[in-house]
Motif scaffolding. Sequence first.
Motif, PDB file in Angstrom:
ATOM      1  N   MET A 183       2.210  -2.786  -1.668  1.00  0.00           N
ATOM      2  CA  MET A 183       2.092  -2.658  -0.212  1.00  0.00           C
ATOM      3  C   MET A 183       1.496  -1.332   0.236  1.00  0.00           C
ATOM      4  O   MET A 183       1.307  -1.103   1.414  1.00  0.00           O
ATOM      5  CB  MET A 183       3.445  -2.882   0.464  1.00  0.00           C
ATOM      6  N   ARG A 240      -1.545  -1.443   2.709  1.00  0.00           N
ATOM      7  CA  ARG A 240      -1.200  -1.847   4.080  1.00  0.00           C
ATOM      8  C   ARG A 240      -0.470  -0.717   4.816  1.00  0.00           C
ATOM      9  O   ARG A 240      -0.690  -0.502   6.011  1.00  0.00           O
ATOM     10  CB  ARG A 240      -0.349  -3.105   4.056  1.00  0.00           C
ATOM     11  N   LEU A 262       1.408 -12.320   0.323  1.00  0.00           N
ATOM     12  CA  LEU A 262       1.023 -10.941   0.000  1.00  0.00           C
ATOM     13  C   LEU A 262       1.190 -10.654  -1.491  1.00  0.00           C
ATOM     14  O   LEU A 262       0.420  -9.892  -2.080  1.00  0.00           O
ATOM     15  CB  LEU A 262       1.856  -9.946   0.818  1.00  0.00           C
TER      16      LEU A 262
END
Length: 135
Positions: A3, A6, A84
């Motif tokens: 992640m 992002r 994701l």
Amino acid sequence: PWMTSRILADGIVAYPLPVDVPVPWVATDDVALAVERAISREVAGWFVLPGVPVSGQEIAEAIGDVLGRPLRWQTITPDEYGDLLRPRLGDHAADNVAATYRALAAAPPAPLPDPAPAREARLPAFTRVVPAAAS
């Protein structure tokens, strides 16, 4: 981790949990240390690695403090989370992770884990505060 892009690009920490639900997070470095110690000490059975219960907002703030910029928590659906993860874990693992979070969302909140088995196995106490784990 997966992640990071992002977080850096959008300032968003996305996870399939409500922002105000405290979760006992455990850093991956601590998991690795516990596994190594459990194997080397031949710990029988299973144990839970108790983390420090913190909310999504606290996670976003701690990571933001380390990065020197504000971040916000975004609650996403379990299926969005699976999507994701899919490019990194593949379909099978992503579908199973999404299914786990769907089941968690449908169930009443679980009690916090009992740290006694980890203590009895003389594994390290995993009480690292979030800012230390985020840095």
